[in-house]
Scaffold this motif. Structure first.
Motif, short mmCIF file in Angstrom:
data_model
loop_
_atom_site.label_atom_id
_atom_site.label_comp_id
_atom_site.label_asym_id
_atom_site.label_seq_id
_atom_site.Cartn_x
_atom_site.Cartn_y
_atom_site.Cartn_z
N LYS A 93 2.29 6.84 4.83
CA LYS A 93 3.19 7.84 5.41
C LYS A 93 2.86 9.24 4.91
N GLU A 94 2.56 9.35 3.62
CA GLU A 94 2.22 10.65 3.05
C GLU A 94 0.90 11.17 3.64
N GLN A 135 10.40 0.30 10.28
CA GLN A 135 9.97 1.12 9.15
C GLN A 135 11.07 2.11 8.81
N HIS A 136 11.41 2.20 7.53
CA HIS A 136 12.43 3.14 7.08
C HIS A 136 12.10 3.62 5.68
N ARG A 137 12.69 4.76 5.33
CA ARG A 137 12.53 5.30 3.99
C ARG A 137 13.71 4.90 3.13
N THR A 191 4.26 3.92 1.56
CA THR A 191 4.46 5.32 1.21
C THR A 191 3.17 6.13 1.28
N ALA A 205 15.22 6.51 0.16
CA ALA A 205 15.07 7.80 -0.52
C ALA A 205 15.20 7.68 -2.03
N ASP A 228 5.27 -1.71 0.91
CA ASP A 228 5.37 -0.29 0.60
C ASP A 228 4.26 0.46 1.33
N HIS A 230 12.21 6.47 -3.47
CA HIS A 230 11.07 7.34 -3.18
C HIS A 230 9.94 6.57 -2.51
N ARG A 231 10.32 5.70 -1.57
CA ARG A 231 9.32 4.87 -0.90
C ARG A 231 9.66 4.69 0.58
N TRP A 232 8.60 4.47 1.35
CA TRP A 232 8.73 4.05 2.74
C TRP A 232 8.36 2.57 2.81
#
Length: 227
Positions: A205-206, A169-171, A202, A173, A200, A176-178
């Protein structure tokens, strides 16, 4: 190749028809609604990756891929044509039915052998929804995402060179998504190609970060109350 030679097609003996395992795809939804273990999720991703690999690995007797055979000037025999049609139908059905994004990339190295970019060779319909990248086929990621982090190149380079599949898992940037990613080497080692299956995550993660912040505020409030 001469125009007089026809191509007969053989499918790997352990190739499994997609429709026979539809229920296994369906349980992905259930897994996402529960606290699934890392092992469970990896097994599901490996299953999807294996089906993609099998459907794309139909070869002719002389070792060419089905795509190469289809592009040859000599038309395949009737059996070969039917096998190619069935392979294409299964392959496209899988591509269009999964929610995960999928792409095949080709690693690009500098004169010192360091990874510097990668080119998108093929992708499924979910790719655009998962990344927001439009008309990416044939373009490099540096063209589309100039500030893409180095860790993406390092990981995909390692997969291409070693052949070792990896889940991580990585972002991203600039997007604007993980992403939750499963990648493996595709094709011959010298082709330096990698297949990438991704989702995705994101929102998840948020939500996790929001929960951590709430817990932190609660701890601070409790500490303040008892001091």
């Amino acid at each position: 190749m001469t125009g007089s030679r026809s191509a007969s097609v053989s499918v790997a003996p352990n190739a499994v028809c997609l429709v026979q395992h539809r229920s296994k795809y369906d349980i992905r939804a259930e897994l996402r609604l529960t606290e699934s273990s890392e092992r469970d999720l990896i097994e599901i991703w490996r299953f999807i990756a294996a089906d993609i690999e099998l459907l794309m690995s139909i070869t002719t007797e002389d070792g060419r891929s089905s795509d190469e055979a289809a592009r040859n000037d000599a038309p395949p025999d009737e059996r070969g044509q039917e096998a190619l049609r069935q392979s294409e139908a299964k392959y496209r059905s899988l591509f269009e039915s999964i929610d995960e994004g999928f792409c095949i990339i080709e690693m690009i190295f500098d004169e010192r052998g360091n990874p510097m970019d990668y080119r998108f060779l093929e992708m499924n319909p979910a790719f655009e929804r998962q990344t927001g990248l439009i008309d990416a086929c044939g373009k490099t990621v540096r063209e589309l995402v100039p500030e893409h982090e180095e860790h993406w190149f390092e990981i995909f380079c390692r997969v291409a060179l070693t052949g070792e599949a990896i889940r991580f898992q990585h972002r991203a940037a600039q997007l604007h998504r993980w992403y939750d990613v499963y990648s493996w080497r595709y094709g011959k080692p010298q082709d330096r190609q990698v297949a990438v299956l991704f989702n995705d995550v994101t929102s998840r993660k948020e939500a996790e970060e929001s929960l951590r912040q709430s817990e932190r505020r609660l701890r601070l409030a409790l500490d303040a109350a008892y001091t």
